[in-house]
Design a protein around this motif. Structure first.
Motif, mmCIF file in Angstrom:
data_model
loop_
_atom_site.group_PDB
_atom_site.id
_atom_site.type_symbol
_atom_site.label_atom_id
_atom_site.label_comp_id
_atom_site.label_asym_id
_atom_site.label_seq_id
_atom_site.Cartn_x
_atom_site.Cartn_y
_atom_site.Cartn_z
ATOM 1 N N UNK A 118 -0.051 -3.255 2.515
ATOM 2 C CA UNK A 118 -1.002 -4.280 2.118
ATOM 3 C C UNK A 118 -1.955 -3.812 1.041
ATOM 4 N N UNK A 119 -2.139 -2.507 0.936
ATOM 5 C CA UNK A 119 -2.998 -1.933 -0.106
ATOM 6 C C UNK A 119 -2.191 -1.399 -1.281
ATOM 7 N N UNK A 120 -1.194 -0.543 -1.002
ATOM 8 C CA UNK A 120 -0.576 0.159 -2.126
ATOM 9 C C UNK A 120 0.406 -0.687 -2.924
ATOM 10 N N UNK A 121 0.985 -1.720 -2.318
ATOM 11 C CA UNK A 121 1.923 -2.551 -3.092
ATOM 12 C C UNK A 121 1.213 -3.237 -4.265
ATOM 13 N N UNK A 122 0.097 -3.950 -4.054
ATOM 14 C CA UNK A 122 -0.570 -4.506 -5.242
ATOM 15 C C UNK A 122 -1.229 -3.443 -6.127
ATOM 16 N N UNK A 123 -1.851 -2.426 -5.517
ATOM 17 C CA UNK A 123 -2.568 -1.444 -6.325
ATOM 18 C C UNK A 123 -1.634 -0.643 -7.219
ATOM 19 N N UNK A 124 -0.423 -0.397 -6.780
ATOM 20 C CA UNK A 124 0.521 0.359 -7.593
ATOM 21 C C UNK A 124 0.828 -0.367 -8.902
ATOM 22 N N UNK A 125 0.741 -1.684 -8.883
ATOM 23 C CA UNK A 125 0.996 -2.458 -10.098
ATOM 24 C C UNK A 125 -0.286 -2.667 -10.907
ATOM 25 N N UNK A 126 -1.407 -2.767 -10.223
ATOM 26 C CA UNK A 126 -2.685 -3.004 -10.896
ATOM 27 C C UNK A 126 -3.240 -1.734 -11.540
ATOM 28 N N UNK A 127 -3.176 -0.627 -10.801
ATOM 29 C CA UNK A 127 -3.704 0.664 -11.248
ATOM 30 C C UNK A 127 -2.644 1.732 -10.989
ATOM 31 N N UNK A 128 -1.571 1.732 -11.786
ATOM 32 C CA UNK A 128 -0.425 2.615 -11.515
ATOM 33 C C UNK A 128 -0.760 4.103 -11.595
ATOM 34 N N UNK A 129 -1.870 4.449 -12.252
ATOM 35 C CA UNK A 129 -2.235 5.867 -12.350
ATOM 36 C C UNK A 129 -2.756 6.415 -11.029
ATOM 37 N N UNK A 130 -3.072 5.546 -10.088
ATOM 38 C CA UNK A 130 -3.580 5.950 -8.758
ATOM 39 C C UNK A 130 -4.787 6.868 -8.880
#
Length: 271
Positions: A118-130
């Motif tokens: 629920x967190x990393x699926x959207x964030x990986x696309x929004x902020x791929x640099x992590x």
């Protein structure tokens, strides 16, 4: 980074195939996040995901997040994806402080839990640099919608401290009636009706009705047969933008697999 005051957002997080299926319009939307939606980079991100349920509000605090692959029967490459974003003790303290100030008990701190999908699926696309520090705040599925709306309101001061607050889930989430190979892109009539009703209520500020949607709408059981977990983060996001004084904007809309709404919303404070 200055005195940026962030809007809040309700974003979809799945099906997790949104990470690898380039035919999904929602993937294109999430990948365009920095270009079209929020060019300013937040100092922190706080995610309210329906995939972490606890009896009392809890927050995770780790040095660097493990990636939790909490889904089944997806392509093998999905289980190889990693999103090692840093955690933040500072953000966790800030969240705890605003909740305690609003009358909540001190947060339970989980020092082992990473990021669920629920967190990393959207964030990986929004902020791929992590590279943006992230914490997750749990939901309480035994409570009602108004509880989560008010929980969000207590979080609102964080927006003035460089925190991007994101709730993730879906307006409709029926995995029992989906059609995997949905040729023609059909949408179940009940799903379309519930999704349109929520959209109308949000855009017209009828948040009390949205808070009670799962108890009162005739299609609520079909829209969320597995319970309220994918809906409550929406209410927290509204609350965090000022609650009754928030203004909703639909920033992306599509459907997937006949029953899954990919409606994404932005909430601005009108104060």
């Amino acid at each position: 980074m200055g005195k940026e005051v962030f809007d809040t957002f309700f974003l979809i997080h799945g099906a997790p195939l949104v990470l690898i299926d380039d035919t999904l319009p929602a993937r294109t939307f999430l990948k365009s996040w920095r270009e079209k939606i929020l060019p300013e980079k937040p100092k922190y991100i706080l995610v309210v995901s329906g995939h972490w349920e606890t009896n009392e509000p809890s927050i995770n605090v780790v040095d660097r997040h493990e990636t939790i692959h909490d889904f089944e029967d997806f392509p093998p490459e999905m289980y190889e994806l990693q999103y090692p974003a840093p955690g933040s003790k500072e953000l966790a303290t800030m969240v705890n402080d605003v909740l305690v100030a609003a009358g909540y008990k001190p947060l339970h701190v989980d020092t082992k839990r990473g990021l669920d999908h629920g967190a990393w699926v959207p964030l990986m696309q929004m902020y791929p640099e992590a590279d943006v520090p992230v914490c997750q705040l749990s939901i309480q599925s035994h409570e009602n919608g108004t509880y989560h709306f008010n929980l969000g309101k207590a979080l609102a001061p964080l927006r003035e401290q460089g925190v991007l607050i994101v709730g993730t889930g879906s307006v409709t989430h029926n995995m029992e009636s989906l059609i995997v190979n949905n040729v023609g892109g059909t949408v179940a009539p009940w799903a379309l009706e519930f999704d349109n009703w929520v959209k109308d209520a949000l855009l017209n500020g009828r948040y009390d009705e949205v808070n009670e949607a799962l108890e009162k709408h005739p299609h609520a059981q079909m829209a969320h047969p597995d319970g309220p977990v994918h809906f409550y983060p929406l209410l927290a996001a509204i609350g965090a933008a000022g609650g009754e004084k928030a203004k909703a904007e639909l920033i992306h809309h599509s459907f997937s697999r006949h029953t899954i709404s990919y409606a994404n919303y932005r909430f601005r404070s009108t104060e």
